[in-house]
Design an enzyme around this catalytic site. Sequence first.
Site, PDB file in Angstrom:
ATOM      1  N   ARG A   1       5.698   5.834   8.259  1.00 47.73           N
ATOM      2  CA  ARG A   1       5.505   4.127   7.585  1.00 47.73           C
ATOM      3  C   ARG A   1       6.947   3.721   7.923  1.00 47.73           C
ATOM      4  NH1 ARG A   1       3.185   7.500   2.314  1.00 47.73           N
ATOM      5  NH2 ARG A   1       1.041   7.340   3.283  1.00 47.73           N
TER       6      ARG A   1
ATOM      7  N   ALA B   1      -8.729   3.139   3.249  1.00 45.77           N
ATOM      8  CA  ALA B   1      -7.443   3.400   2.231  1.00 45.77           C
ATOM      9  C   ALA B   1      -7.260   5.090   2.889  1.00 45.77           C
ATOM     10  CB  ALA B   1      -7.929   3.489   0.925  1.00 45.77           C
ATOM     11  N   GLY B   2      -5.525   5.834   1.854  1.00 44.09           N
ATOM     12  CA  GLY B   2      -5.764   6.981   1.837  1.00 44.09           C
ATOM     13  C   GLY B   2      -5.137   7.621   0.580  1.00 44.09           C
ATOM     14  N   HIS B   3      -6.036   8.498   0.169  1.00 42.70           N
ATOM     15  CA  HIS B   3      -5.259   8.048  -1.672  1.00 42.70           C
ATOM     16  C   HIS B   3      -4.526   9.681  -1.980  1.00 42.70           C
ATOM     17  CE1 HIS B   3      -7.036   4.150  -3.109  1.00 42.70           C
ATOM     18  NE2 HIS B   3      -6.038   4.314  -2.872  1.00 42.70           N
TER      19      HIS B   3
ATOM     20  N   GLY C   1       1.060  -0.959  -0.555  1.00 37.99           N
ATOM     21  CA  GLY C   1       0.120  -0.453   0.209  1.00 37.99           C
ATOM     22  C   GLY C   1       1.114   1.251   0.318  1.00 37.99           C
ATOM     23  N   ASP C   2       0.136   2.609   0.045  1.00 42.54           N
ATOM     24  CA  ASP C   2       1.063   3.651  -0.603  1.00 42.54           C
ATOM     25  C   ASP C   2       1.554   3.445  -1.650  1.00 42.54           C
ATOM     26  OD1 ASP C   2      -0.202   4.207   2.026  1.00 42.54           O
ATOM     27  OD2 ASP C   2       1.131   3.111   3.456  1.00 42.54           O
ATOM     28  N   GLU C   3       2.014   2.879  -2.676  1.00 41.01           N
ATOM     29  CA  GLU C   3       2.615   3.101  -3.711  1.00 41.01           C
ATOM     30  C   GLU C   3       2.375   4.436  -4.221  1.00 41.01           C
ATOM     31  OE1 GLU C   3       0.339   0.631  -3.285  1.00 41.01           O
ATOM     32  OE2 GLU C   3       1.489  -0.881  -3.299  1.00 41.01           O
TER      33      GLU C   3
ATOM     34  N   THR D   1      -4.079   7.839   9.384  1.00 39.91           N
ATOM     35  CA  THR D   1      -3.419   7.625  10.799  1.00 39.91           C
ATOM     36  C   THR D   1      -2.158   8.580  11.449  1.00 39.91           C
ATOM     37  OG1 THR D   1      -1.740   5.878  10.296  1.00 39.91           O
ATOM     38  CG2 THR D   1      -4.013   5.398  11.112  1.00 39.91           C
TER      39      THR D   1
ATOM     40  N   GLN E   1      -5.007   0.005  -0.367  1.00 37.74           N
ATOM     41  CA  GLN E   1      -3.906  -1.127   0.055  1.00 37.74           C
ATOM     42  C   GLN E   1      -3.294  -1.320  -0.760  1.00 37.74           C
ATOM     43  OE1 GLN E   1      -7.572  -1.978   1.179  1.00 37.74           O
ATOM     44  NE2 GLN E   1      -6.703   0.195   2.787  1.00 37.74           N
TER      45      GLN E   1
ATOM     46  N   ARG F   1       0.717   8.218  10.939  1.00 36.74           N
ATOM     47  CA  ARG F   1       1.898   7.078  11.538  1.00 36.74           C
ATOM     48  C   ARG F   1       3.134   7.261  10.673  1.00 36.74           C
ATOM     49  NH1 ARG F   1      -0.109   1.251  12.659  1.00 36.74           N
ATOM     50  NH2 ARG F   1      -1.457   2.091  10.441  1.00 36.74           N
TER      51      ARG F   1
ATOM     52  N   SER G   1       7.302   7.771 -12.449  1.00 35.36           N
ATOM     53  CA  SER G   1       5.286   9.349 -11.781  1.00 35.36           C
ATOM     54  C   SER G   1       7.338   9.983 -10.895  1.00 35.36           C
ATOM     55  CB  SER G   1       5.193   9.182 -10.628  1.00 35.36           C
ATOM     56  OG  SER G   1       4.681  10.165  -9.854  1.00 35.36           O
ATOM     57  N   THR G   2       7.596  10.994 -10.895  1.00 36.46           N
ATOM     58  CA  THR G   2       8.195  12.130 -10.336  1.00 36.46           C
ATOM     59  C   THR G   2       8.125  13.361  -9.931  1.00 36.46           C
ATOM     60  OG1 THR G   2       9.072  13.090 -12.508  1.00 36.46           O
ATOM     61  CG2 THR G   2      10.000  10.935 -12.784  1.00 36.46           C
TER      62      THR G   2
ATOM     63  N   LYS H   1      -1.004   4.929  -5.296  1.00 34.64           N
ATOM     64  CA  LYS H   1      -2.033   4.305  -6.450  1.00 34.64           C
ATOM     65  C   LYS H   1      -2.942   6.028  -6.913  1.00 34.64           C
ATOM     66  CE  LYS H   1      -3.566   1.972  -3.925  1.00 34.64           C
ATOM     67  NZ  LYS H   1      -2.154   1.289  -3.556  1.00 34.64           N
TER      68      LYS H   1
HETATM   69  P1  IMP Z   1      -7.360  -2.353   8.583  1.00 32.29           P
HETATM   70  O1  IMP Z   1      -7.071  -2.085   6.876  1.00 32.29           O
HETATM   71  O2  IMP Z   1      -8.207  -0.504   8.965  1.00 32.29           O
HETATM   72  O3  IMP Z   1      -7.512  -3.221   8.720  1.00 32.29           O
HETATM   73  O4  IMP Z   1      -5.299  -2.730   9.128  1.00 32.29           O
HETATM   74  C1  IMP Z   1      -4.589  -3.967   8.772  1.00 32.29           C
HETATM   75  C2  IMP Z   1      -3.241  -3.444   8.101  1.00 32.29           C
HETATM   76  O5  IMP Z   1      -2.590  -3.109   6.968  1.00 32.29           O
HETATM   77  C3  IMP Z   1      -3.095  -2.381   9.040  1.00 32.29           C
HETATM   78  O6  IMP Z   1      -1.071  -3.026   9.193  1.00 32.29           O
HETATM   79  C4  IMP Z   1      -2.945  -1.300   8.015  1.00 32.29           C
HETATM   80  O7  IMP Z   1      -1.923  -0.744   8.532  1.00 32.29           O
HETATM   81  C5  IMP Z   1      -2.719  -1.743   6.975  1.00 32.29           C
HETATM   82  N1  IMP Z   1      -3.344  -0.558   5.726  1.00 32.29           N
HETATM   83  C6  IMP Z   1      -4.684  -0.283   5.997  1.00 32.29           C
HETATM   84  N2  IMP Z   1      -5.349   0.686   4.905  1.00 32.29           N
HETATM   85  C7  IMP Z   1      -3.907   0.905   4.545  1.00 32.29           C
HETATM   86  C8  IMP Z   1      -3.420   1.944   3.184  1.00 32.29           C
HETATM   87  O8  IMP Z   1      -3.962   2.545   2.773  1.00 32.29           O
HETATM   88  N3  IMP Z   1      -1.999   1.800   3.191  1.00 32.29           N
HETATM   89  C9  IMP Z   1      -1.650   0.889   4.263  1.00 32.29           C
HETATM   90  N4  IMP Z   1      -1.664   0.303   5.034  1.00 32.29           N
HETATM   91  C10 IMP Z   1      -2.636  -0.274   5.005  1.00 32.29           C
END
Ligand code: IMP
Length: 431
Positions: A293, A33-35, A6-8, A289, A212, A291, A401-402, A10
Site C-alpha cells: 500500500r 474488499a478485504g476485511h 479503504g483499509d482503515e 491482492t 472500501q 500489493r 484501536s491499539t 473496518k
Molecule cells: P476495483 O474496486 O477493483 O474496481 O478497484 C478500483 C480501485 O479501488 C483500485 O484502486 C483498488 O485498489 C481500490 N480498492 C478496491 N477495493 C479496495 C479495498 O477494499 N481497499 C482498498 N482499496 C480498494
Amino acid sequence: MGAQWGDEGKGKIVDLFADKFDIVVRYQGGHNAGHTVHIGEKKFILKLIPSGILRPGKMAVIGNGVVIDPEALLTEIDTLEVAGIDVTGQLVISNRAHVVLPSHRMLEKLSQAIGTTSRGIGPSYEDKVARRGIRIADLLDTETFRARYDALVEEKDAIARALGIYQATDLAAIRSRYEDFSRRIRPLVRDTARLLNEAIRDGQQVLFEGAQGTMLDIDHGTYPFVTSSSATAGGACTGTGVPPTRIDCIIGVAKAYITRVGSGPFPTEALDALGDHLRTRGKEFGSVTGRPRRCGWFDAPLLRYTAMVNGIDSLVVTKLDVLDELEKVPVCVTYRKGRAEVKEIPATSGGIEELEPVYECLPGWLSSTAGVTRYEELPPRAKDYLKFMEVQTGVEIGCISTGPERKQTIICPGSSFEQWWQTGLKRISRQ
Ligand code: IMP
C-alpha cells in the site's frame, strides 16, 4: 464506513461492534474488499461476507448493492464452515444483488490503467447500470438465467474479439457451474430490504458495514481513480433498501495516518524512508491482492471532506501504535496551490495532484501504545496528537484501536460515542 481510501481497519471494528447488534449488513462492493479480523490465534480475511458472521447467532446479510461472484462466495462459505462457523445458519443474500460473471473478469483486463483489484467488480456494476446485468433472482430461475446469460456472453465475446482479448469459454460448463451455485444459495436468498425493515420495526439493531472508503466512492472519491460503488454512508440506504430516516448514527473509521492501494492522486503520500517505515510497521500490504500500500500522513482536510459527505458523528482511529517510534509526526492541516490556500478538494484528479500539503509536525511520543485499553494510559503526546486530529477535523474521536485484537480498543471517556456504546446504541447525541 471508511473515512479515507479503504483499509482503515473496518473489519476489526465491525467485528467488535457486531457483539451489540443483531444483524450486520454489507451494502456495496464485492470481493474486492478485504476485511481482516483476528480472533485469538485465528485470522480471518472476509471479502464478501459481512464480518458479523464471526459472532455466533448474529445474522449476516449481503444487501442488494453488493455484486456477488458465486465462486468467491462459495469459497468463502466453505473456508468459514471448515473453521466451524455456521455460515448457512447465519447468512442471508439479497435476491436483488447482481452477479459477477467470468466475462466481467475477462473484460477488466481493459481497465488496468487505474490499478483495480481485477475481480470483475467494475464491469459487473457497468452491466447493472446498463440494465443488462444478471441478478441473484434471475440466477435462481434456470430458464431466465440461460436466456440472459447467453445474450450477455454473446455481446461480451463480440467486444473481446474486437479488442483481441477473446478467450474461448466452455459455455455449457459455466452454465452448469452457475446452476450448481444457484442450488447451493437458494435457501439463503431473501428479499433483504423487507427483512431488514421488519427487523428494525421490531426493535432489532442493524449495523451497516461499509467496504472500501469514501475517497474511493464512485461519486465523491478521487474520480476516475475510484471503485464502482457508493462507499459513502448514503450507499447504506440504496444498497439495502433501508431508508435514511431509519439510520441513527454514522461511525467513520480512519487510520492515524493514511494509505491507498492502486493509482490516483494522494496529496500526503510519503515517498521516503518514513513512508517505508509506516508500511513495514503497519504491515501495509493489500489483504486481497497482496500489493504494497502507498503510505502517507494524516490528511485533515481530506477527513473534513469525508466527514461532511458522510455526516460522521464519531470517528474510530486505528493503528495509532504504528506511529509509536516516530520522533515527529507530520499532519496535513491544509492545502496550498502556489501561494493560495485551497479549502475545497478539487473535483479532478489533476487538480488534486497540484495540491501542496501544508504540514504541522507534532512531537512523537516514543513509547508504546500497542494494546492500551484505557485512554488515561496513553502517553501525553499521543493524547495531544489525537486532540489535534479532533480540532483539525472537527470530528470527535470516540474510539481508538491499539492492535488487531478485539480487546485492544479504547472507548474514549466523555465522548458521545461512549454514551452511545453504553446506553444500548440509541441515536448518538449529535453536536
Ligand atoms: P476495483 O474496486 O477493483 O474496481 O478497484 C478500483 C480501485 O479501488 C483500485 O484502486 C483498488 O485498489 C481500490 N480498492 C478496491 N477495493 C479496495 C479495498 O477494499 N481497499 C482498498 N482499496 C480498494
